[in-house]
Write a protein that holds these residues in place. Sequence first.
Motif, short mmCIF file in Angstrom:
data_model
loop_
_atom_site.label_atom_id
_atom_site.label_comp_id
_atom_site.label_asym_id
_atom_site.label_seq_id
_atom_site.Cartn_x
_atom_site.Cartn_y
_atom_site.Cartn_z
N PRO A 128 0.82 -1.22 0.00
CA PRO A 128 0.00 0.00 0.00
C PRO A 128 0.85 1.27 0.00
O PRO A 128 0.34 2.36 -0.25
CB PRO A 128 -0.80 -0.12 1.30
CG PRO A 128 0.06 -0.95 2.20
CD PRO A 128 0.77 -1.93 1.29
N ASP A 129 2.15 1.12 0.25
CA ASP A 129 3.05 2.28 0.29
C ASP A 129 3.42 2.71 -1.13
O ASP A 129 3.52 1.88 -2.04
CB ASP A 129 4.33 1.94 1.06
CG ASP A 129 4.04 1.55 2.50
OD1 ASP A 129 3.10 2.11 3.08
OD2 ASP A 129 4.76 0.68 3.03
N GLU A 130 3.64 4.00 -1.29
CA GLU A 130 4.08 4.52 -2.59
C GLU A 130 5.60 4.54 -2.62
O GLU A 130 6.24 5.42 -2.04
CB GLU A 130 3.50 5.92 -2.81
CG GLU A 130 1.99 5.93 -2.94
CD GLU A 130 1.42 7.28 -3.36
OE1 GLU A 130 2.21 8.25 -3.44
OE2 GLU A 130 0.20 7.37 -3.58
N LEU A 131 6.19 3.55 -3.26
CA LEU A 131 7.64 3.44 -3.32
C LEU A 131 8.23 4.61 -4.09
O LEU A 131 7.59 5.18 -4.97
CB LEU A 131 8.04 2.12 -3.96
CG LEU A 131 7.55 0.84 -3.28
CD1 LEU A 131 8.15 -0.38 -3.96
CD2 LEU A 131 7.89 0.84 -1.79
N ASP A 132 9.47 4.95 -3.74
CA ASP A 132 10.15 6.09 -4.37
C ASP A 132 10.73 5.65 -5.71
O ASP A 132 11.77 4.99 -5.77
CB ASP A 132 11.25 6.61 -3.44
CG ASP A 132 11.79 7.95 -3.89
OD1 ASP A 132 11.69 8.27 -5.09
OD2 ASP A 132 12.32 8.70 -3.04
N LEU A 133 10.07 6.01 -6.80
CA LEU A 133 10.53 5.61 -8.12
C LEU A 133 11.81 6.34 -8.51
O LEU A 133 12.66 5.79 -9.22
CB LEU A 133 9.44 5.87 -9.16
CG LEU A 133 8.08 5.20 -8.92
CD1 LEU A 133 7.15 5.45 -10.11
CD2 LEU A 133 8.23 3.72 -8.67
N ALA A 134 11.97 7.57 -8.05
CA ALA A 134 13.17 8.33 -8.37
C ALA A 134 14.41 7.70 -7.77
O ALA A 134 15.51 7.82 -8.32
CB ALA A 134 13.03 9.78 -7.89
N MET A 135 14.23 6.99 -6.64
CA MET A 135 15.36 6.32 -5.98
C MET A 135 15.45 4.85 -6.40
O MET A 135 16.15 4.06 -5.78
CB MET A 135 15.21 6.42 -4.46
CG MET A 135 15.33 7.84 -3.94
SD MET A 135 16.93 8.59 -4.32
CE MET A 135 18.03 7.61 -3.30
N ARG A 136 14.74 4.48 -7.46
CA ARG A 136 14.79 3.15 -8.07
C ARG A 136 14.30 2.05 -7.14
O ARG A 136 14.73 0.89 -7.25
CB ARG A 136 16.20 2.83 -8.56
CG ARG A 136 16.75 3.81 -9.57
CD ARG A 136 15.86 3.94 -10.81
NE ARG A 136 15.64 2.67 -11.49
CZ ARG A 136 16.51 2.14 -12.34
NH1 ARG A 136 17.61 2.78 -12.64
NH2 ARG A 136 16.24 0.98 -12.92
N GLU A 137 13.39 2.38 -6.22
CA GLU A 137 12.76 1.32 -5.44
C GLU A 137 11.86 0.47 -6.34
O GLU A 137 11.56 -0.68 -6.02
CB GLU A 137 11.97 1.91 -4.28
CG GLU A 137 12.83 2.54 -3.20
CD GLU A 137 12.04 3.09 -2.04
OE1 GLU A 137 12.64 3.29 -0.96
OE2 GLU A 137 10.83 3.33 -2.18
N ALA A 138 11.42 1.04 -7.43
CA ALA A 138 10.69 0.32 -8.48
C ALA A 138 10.86 1.11 -9.77
O ALA A 138 11.21 2.29 -9.76
CB ALA A 138 9.22 0.15 -8.12
N ASP A 139 10.61 0.44 -10.90
CA ASP A 139 10.74 1.10 -12.20
C ASP A 139 9.43 1.74 -12.66
O ASP A 139 9.44 2.78 -13.30
CB ASP A 139 11.19 0.09 -13.27
CG ASP A 139 12.54 -0.52 -12.95
OD1 ASP A 139 13.48 0.26 -12.70
OD2 ASP A 139 12.65 -1.76 -12.93
N ILE A 140 8.33 1.10 -12.33
CA ILE A 140 7.01 1.59 -12.77
C ILE A 140 5.98 1.19 -11.73
O ILE A 140 6.13 0.16 -11.06
CB ILE A 140 6.66 1.00 -14.16
CG1 ILE A 140 5.37 1.64 -14.71
CG2 ILE A 140 6.56 -0.51 -14.12
CD1 ILE A 140 5.11 1.30 -16.17
N ALA A 141 4.97 2.03 -11.56
CA ALA A 141 3.96 1.79 -10.53
C ALA A 141 2.57 1.92 -11.12
O ALA A 141 2.34 2.69 -12.06
CB ALA A 141 4.12 2.79 -9.38
#
Length: 296
Positions: A128-141
Amino acid sequence: MDWDKIRLFYEVAEAGNFTRAGNKLGVNQSSVSRQISALEQDLKVPLFHRHPRGLILTEHGEVLFKAAQDMHLRLERARQRLSDTSERPAGELKVTATVGIGGIWLAQRITEFLDLYPEVHIQLILTPDELDLAMREADIAIRLRRPAQPDLIQRRLFTIHYHAYAAHSYIEKFGEPQAVGDLDHHRIISLGGEQPSFILELHQLATWGRPPKDPRLGRLVVNDTLALRRAIETGAGVGMAPDYAMSNNPHVKQVLRDIEMPTLDSYLVFPEEVRSVARLQVFREFLAAKAQSWAY
């Protein structure tokens, strides 16, 4: 500052001790320790507190680590853009979504994507958390609201419609609610726990038609959308659920059809620097096509 020493410092800070960093870089522990000491002498500040259980960054070390981390990310992005823009879709793609939309809607379609692109490896992160895409926690959400970060590209995916559902087995026992007031005599089940407030607000059956300070007493509250779906379909009570999770479920029936129900727009979100990466491009196009072919 010598980039080789900064890179070594970064790996040591990530690892928390000289030995693990040395193993990763193929350098012995004493050599790593000497180079870190030389860097501290060059900078004239201590970078680590040395303890028997490991290394802890000093205040100066925290400053340098943040800068080194930023450099590392920038170089990784540059490397990825140079290698991926002209390649066929291949490599790992980290995708994040909520448990509901990722565990139900996306999971039902991901097999087709894997068959189409056998060299792409998906890491699906459900949270449910919004991962930090800018820090590469994920590539796409896949997100259920517009992102606040201005540097992220967003594409509307589809509108999610929520409705009240009950199992046929429940209706046979307790009848079907025909109006909001009937819910006073039914078992209400809902989502709870540490969820974003805008998600919890979708589960309104306990408060509809009642004074705010006198809600209906819920018989079951669960903190997981998949568990909530399972509870509804096995007859635990009446609950709210997205249509994508229930529309083809033979065990349930949509109830209170004449009442206007809430909706949410979903979005594909990704950083600007990965928009030309081949594996992300084909995944984005695949999801967009699936969204257009599905009626909500």
